[in-house]
Motif scaffolding. Structure first.
Motif, PDB file in Angstrom:
ATOM      1  N   LEU A  25     -73.875 -65.371  17.732  1.00  0.00           N
ATOM      2  CA  LEU A  25     -72.800 -66.076  18.437  1.00  0.00           C
ATOM      3  C   LEU A  25     -73.286 -67.409  18.991  1.00  0.00           C
ATOM      4  O   LEU A  25     -72.582 -68.427  18.902  1.00  0.00           O
ATOM      5  CB  LEU A  25     -72.233 -65.206  19.565  1.00  0.00           C
ATOM      6  CG  LEU A  25     -71.359 -64.042  19.125  1.00  0.00           C
ATOM      7  CD1 LEU A  25     -71.171 -63.043  20.260  1.00  0.00           C
ATOM      8  CD2 LEU A  25     -70.017 -64.549  18.625  1.00  0.00           C
ATOM      9  N   GLN A  26     -74.483 -67.416  19.571  1.00  0.00           N
ATOM     10  CA  GLN A  26     -75.045 -68.655  20.123  1.00  0.00           C
ATOM     11  C   GLN A  26     -75.214 -69.704  19.013  1.00  0.00           C
ATOM     12  O   GLN A  26     -74.835 -70.873  19.182  1.00  0.00           O
ATOM     13  CB  GLN A  26     -76.404 -68.372  20.780  1.00  0.00           C
ATOM     14  CG  GLN A  26     -76.358 -67.440  21.964  1.00  0.00           C
ATOM     15  CD  GLN A  26     -75.861 -68.095  23.226  1.00  0.00           C
ATOM     16  OE1 GLN A  26     -75.907 -69.310  23.383  1.00  0.00           O
ATOM     17  NE2 GLN A  26     -75.364 -67.289  24.135  1.00  0.00           N
ATOM     18  N   GLN A  32     -70.676 -74.893  15.114  1.00  0.00           N
ATOM     19  CA  GLN A  32     -69.303 -75.377  15.232  1.00  0.00           C
ATOM     20  C   GLN A  32     -69.256 -76.670  16.026  1.00  0.00           C
ATOM     21  O   GLN A  32     -68.484 -77.578  15.696  1.00  0.00           O
ATOM     22  CB  GLN A  32     -68.406 -74.316  15.885  1.00  0.00           C
ATOM     23  CG  GLN A  32     -66.939 -74.690  15.896  1.00  0.00           C
ATOM     24  CD  GLN A  32     -66.366 -74.866  14.501  1.00  0.00           C
ATOM     25  OE1 GLN A  32     -66.588 -74.036  13.624  1.00  0.00           O
ATOM     26  NE2 GLN A  32     -65.648 -75.959  14.274  1.00  0.00           N
ATOM     27  N   GLY A  33     -70.067 -76.759  17.061  1.00  0.00           N
ATOM     28  CA  GLY A  33     -70.141 -78.020  17.813  1.00  0.00           C
ATOM     29  C   GLY A  33     -70.536 -79.182  16.928  1.00  0.00           C
ATOM     30  O   GLY A  33     -69.961 -80.272  17.018  1.00  0.00           O
ATOM     31  N   LEU A 117     -63.977 -70.618  20.726  1.00  0.00           N
ATOM     32  CA  LEU A 117     -64.031 -69.259  21.285  1.00  0.00           C
ATOM     33  C   LEU A 117     -62.700 -68.532  21.098  1.00  0.00           C
ATOM     34  O   LEU A 117     -62.680 -67.352  20.748  1.00  0.00           O
ATOM     35  CB  LEU A 117     -64.404 -69.300  22.769  1.00  0.00           C
ATOM     36  CG  LEU A 117     -65.853 -69.645  23.073  1.00  0.00           C
ATOM     37  CD1 LEU A 117     -66.044 -69.836  24.570  1.00  0.00           C
ATOM     38  CD2 LEU A 117     -66.784 -68.571  22.537  1.00  0.00           C
ATOM     39  N   ARG A 118     -61.592 -69.235  21.319  1.00  0.00           N
ATOM     40  CA  ARG A 118     -60.276 -68.624  21.096  1.00  0.00           C
ATOM     41  C   ARG A 118     -60.110 -68.222  19.642  1.00  0.00           C
ATOM     42  O   ARG A 118     -59.628 -67.136  19.326  1.00  0.00           O
ATOM     43  CB  ARG A 118     -59.155 -69.573  21.530  1.00  0.00           C
ATOM     44  CG  ARG A 118     -58.919 -69.605  23.030  1.00  0.00           C
ATOM     45  CD  ARG A 118     -57.653 -70.378  23.411  1.00  0.00           C
ATOM     46  NE  ARG A 118     -57.673 -71.758  22.966  1.00  0.00           N
ATOM     47  CZ  ARG A 118     -58.266 -72.763  23.612  1.00  0.00           C
ATOM     48  NH1 ARG A 118     -58.905 -72.533  24.738  1.00  0.00           N
ATOM     49  NH2 ARG A 118     -58.215 -73.987  23.140  1.00  0.00           N
ATOM     50  N   ASP A 119     -60.553 -69.093  18.731  1.00  0.00           N
ATOM     51  CA  ASP A 119     -60.482 -68.792  17.303  1.00  0.00           C
ATOM     52  C   ASP A 119     -61.331 -67.565  16.959  1.00  0.00           C
ATOM     53  O   ASP A 119     -60.880 -66.687  16.210  1.00  0.00           O
ATOM     54  CB  ASP A 119     -60.933 -70.008  16.485  1.00  0.00           C
ATOM     55  CG  ASP A 119     -60.879 -69.749  14.993  1.00  0.00           C
ATOM     56  OD1 ASP A 119     -59.785 -69.411  14.489  1.00  0.00           O
ATOM     57  OD2 ASP A 119     -61.933 -69.879  14.333  1.00  0.00           O
ATOM     58  N   LEU A 120     -62.540 -67.499  17.507  1.00  0.00           N
ATOM     59  CA  LEU A 120     -63.397 -66.338  17.255  1.00  0.00           C
ATOM     60  C   LEU A 120     -62.741 -65.054  17.735  1.00  0.00           C
ATOM     61  O   LEU A 120     -62.766 -64.039  17.039  1.00  0.00           O
ATOM     62  CB  LEU A 120     -64.756 -66.505  17.952  1.00  0.00           C
ATOM     63  CG  LEU A 120     -65.779 -67.384  17.278  1.00  0.00           C
ATOM     64  CD1 LEU A 120     -67.032 -67.484  18.146  1.00  0.00           C
ATOM     65  CD2 LEU A 120     -66.135 -66.873  15.890  1.00  0.00           C
ATOM     66  N   GLU A 121     -62.175 -65.091  18.935  1.00  0.00           N
ATOM     67  CA  GLU A 121     -61.508 -63.895  19.476  1.00  0.00           C
ATOM     68  C   GLU A 121     -60.403 -63.425  18.529  1.00  0.00           C
ATOM     69  O   GLU A 121     -60.296 -62.237  18.228  1.00  0.00           O
ATOM     70  CB  GLU A 121     -60.926 -64.183  20.863  1.00  0.00           C
ATOM     71  CG  GLU A 121     -61.951 -64.414  21.951  1.00  0.00           C
ATOM     72  CD  GLU A 121     -62.632 -63.148  22.414  1.00  0.00           C
ATOM     73  OE1 GLU A 121     -62.047 -62.056  22.303  1.00  0.00           O
ATOM     74  OE2 GLU A 121     -63.767 -63.246  22.914  1.00  0.00           O
TER      75      GLU A 121
END
Length: 161
Positions: A25-26, A32-33, A117-121
């Protein structure tokens, strides 16, 4: 001198699974950044960006939340300030303390991170199904709470004992 026998577990330890997921995840956040146009981001920055509140935070509090030393947190914060992502200003509640906040550029970086993060969720929920994903989140939260609870119990026993 006899050797201590090391008993192996019958399956991969939970700590190894959680650590692997955390590292993935890290790394994903940094990748992605970079794709979002922030090539200056690196893994060490996650400790700061993941603990900085939207309204700003004290470095010492962030270090505790990240589980790193104040010195390490300060070093990464200074790097992010030099990159124009963060700013430091006097804490209005304590003139001796500094408050770490996002710069305007930093708010863009953070907005992109929150969007990812919203996309990952959403993607995890679609992959595992809403119920299974909620169970996974709940179990991991409970593991952390239990470990904190057990540590507090051991501290109390040691203090009384």
């Amino acid at each position: 001198m006899s050797r201590v026998e090391l008993a192996r577990l019958s399956r991969k330890p939970l700590i190894a699974i959680v650590d692997r997921a955390n590292r993935a995840l890290q790394a994903d956040m940094v990748r992605q950044g970079h794709q979002d146009g922030h090539p200056e981001l690196k893994l060490a920055h996650n400790a700061v960006l993941g603990t900085l509140s939207i309204d700003g935070s004290r470095a010492a509090d962030m270090a505790v939340r990240a589980g790193i030393t104040r010195q390490s947190m300060g070093e990464v914060i200074r790097e992010l300030v030099s990159l124009g992502i963060l700013e430091m200003r006097p804490d209005p509640e304590d003139g001796r303390a500094k408050l770490v906040t996002y710069s305007e550029h930093g708010r863009e970086v953070a907005a992109d991170g929150y969007a990812h993060l919203r996309d990952l969720e959403e993607r995890f929920e679609a992959e595992f199904g809403p119920e299974d994903y909620e169970v996974a989140r709940d179990v991991l939260s409970r593991v952390a709470e239990l470990l904190d609870h057990w540590a507090a119990e051991r501290s109390e026993e040691a203090a009384s004992g």
